[in-house]
Design an enzyme around this catalytic site. Structure first.
Site, PDB file in Angstrom:
ATOM      1  N   ARG A 100       0.872  -1.174   0.000  1.00 35.88           N
ATOM      2  CA  ARG A 100       0.000   0.000   0.000  1.00 35.88           C
ATOM      3  C   ARG A 100       0.906   1.220   0.000  1.00 35.88           C
ATOM      4  NH1 ARG A 100      -4.907   1.709   1.089  1.00 35.88           N
ATOM      5  NH2 ARG A 100      -4.634   3.899   1.472  1.00 35.88           N
ATOM      6  N   LEU A 102       2.122   4.818   0.880  1.00 34.61           N
ATOM      7  CA  LEU A 102       1.906   5.803   1.947  1.00 34.61           C
ATOM      8  C   LEU A 102       1.760   7.180   1.314  1.00 34.61           C
ATOM      9  CD1 LEU A 102       4.616   4.429   4.397  1.00 34.61           C
ATOM     10  CD2 LEU A 102       2.125   4.345   4.739  1.00 34.61           C
ATOM     11  N   ASN A 116      12.050   0.321   3.612  1.00 33.13           N
ATOM     12  CA  ASN A 116      11.314  -0.675   2.835  1.00 33.13           C
ATOM     13  C   ASN A 116      12.293  -1.729   2.347  1.00 33.13           C
ATOM     14  OD1 ASN A 116       9.108  -1.821   1.366  1.00 33.13           O
ATOM     15  ND2 ASN A 116       9.896  -0.880  -0.513  1.00 33.13           N
ATOM     16  N   HIS A 118      12.771  -4.422  -0.865  1.00 28.90           N
ATOM     17  CA  HIS A 118      12.250  -4.666  -2.217  1.00 28.90           C
ATOM     18  C   HIS A 118      13.008  -5.839  -2.844  1.00 28.90           C
ATOM     19  CE1 HIS A 118      10.260  -3.694  -5.958  1.00 28.90           C
ATOM     20  NE2 HIS A 118      11.432  -3.912  -6.556  1.00 28.90           N
TER      21      HIS A 118
HETATM   22  C1  GRF Z   1       9.223  -9.378   0.044  1.00 21.24           C
HETATM   23  O1  GRF Z   1       9.769 -10.075  -1.033  1.00 21.24           O
HETATM   24  C2  GRF Z   1       9.543  -7.909  -0.039  1.00 21.24           C
HETATM   25  O2  GRF Z   1      10.728  -7.647  -0.714  1.00 21.24           O
HETATM   26  C3  GRF Z   1       8.385  -7.347  -0.814  1.00 21.24           C
HETATM   27  O3  GRF Z   1       7.278  -8.101  -0.374  1.00 21.24           O
HETATM   28  C4  GRF Z   1       7.703  -9.395   0.018  1.00 21.24           C
HETATM   29  C5  GRF Z   1       7.116  -9.682   1.367  1.00 21.24           C
HETATM   30  O4  GRF Z   1       7.315 -11.020   1.731  1.00 21.24           O
HETATM   31  N1  GRF Z   1       8.268  -5.928  -0.607  1.00 21.24           N
HETATM   32  P1  GRF Z   1       6.990 -11.478   3.195  1.00 21.24           P
HETATM   33  O5  GRF Z   1       5.529 -11.140   3.477  1.00 21.24           O
HETATM   34  O6  GRF Z   1       7.931 -10.784   4.126  1.00 21.24           O
HETATM   35  O7  GRF Z   1       7.190 -12.974   3.180  1.00 21.24           O
END
Ligand code: GRF
Length: 210
Positions: A100, A102, A116, A118
């Site tokens: 989501r 922000l 964050n 990624h």
């Molecule tokens: C991860 O791969 C992260 O990089 C991305 O969303 C995924 C979340 O995975 N933003 P989890 O819920 O922590 O298993």
């Protein structure tokens, strides 16, 4: 005034990063920090079980699939954070698969207090299909990135990255597993450095102090 940093983790999915962060808190890896609450925008998120098992305060602010930046939603989030003692002056927010956006108002309020994770080596493969996009593109190396959150999408200054080799027979599921393993390592390591005061942002760059 206490110097404790109050931490919140926000998630939408399975919660493997949430689990890694909770485990690190439970084994006292982060001196001077307390995990005050975890928040999800999905009432079906797998991570809810992770939070419940750990006995961490959990707030569910279901957004019923409503997308887009929304200051009204974020004000409710802000209120939940405040109720758990977390403010822009003492708080740190970790996005761990929080699907989501922000609002700019919220990001400005918590300027450089939001991280964050990624699943790619940014700036490659921004967005929500990073693993599939990396596979489709045919890259030989991908990875993951911990970065500060600014008003852009997957754009803020990069704190830490880790590389993951792509095998010819990798599928989205197998690559996800490899990336997750690295994500858990670098998210915990990044938070450790930040809490030790070893992280300095200089423009777009993040310096790690010795
Ligand atoms: C991860 O791969 C992260 O990089 C991305 O969303 C995924 C979340 O995975 N933003 P989890 O819920 O922590 O298993």
């Amino acid at each position: 005034m206490s110097n404790v940093t109050n931490v919140a983790v926000l998630f939408s999915g399975t919660g493997t990063n949430l689990q890694a962060l909770i485990s690190a808190f439970q084994s006292n890896k982060f001196e001077g920090a307390e995990l005050r609450l975890v928040v999800t925008n999905k009432k079906q998120a797998g991570g809810i079980e992770v939070a419940k098992r750990a006995g961490v305060d959990l707030v569910i602010l279901d957004d019923e699939g409503k997308k887009g930046k929304d200051w009204t939603y974020d004000q409710i989030l802000l209120q939940s954070l405040e109720e758990h003692g977390l403010s822009p002056s003492n708080g740190l927010i970790l996005l761990a698969g929080f699907m989501r956006l922000l609002s700019d108002e919220f990001v400005r309020l918590f300027r450089w207090k939001i991280l964050n994770i990624h699943p790619s080596l940014l700036p490659a493969f921004r967005g929500s299909s990073a693993i599939e996009n990396a596979l489709d593109y045919g890259v030989k190396i991908t990875g993951c990135t911990v970065h500060f959150v600014d008003e852009g999408i997957d754009e803020g200054p990069v704190l830490m990255q880790a590389a993951v080799p792509v095998d010819e027979n990798d599928t989205p599921a197998s690559l996800l597993l490899k990336i997750h393993k690295k994500e858990h390592e670098i998210y915990v390591a990044s938070l450790g450095l930040l809490l030790q005061g070893k992280v300095r942002i200089e423009g777009r760059k993040v310096k790690i102090l010795k």
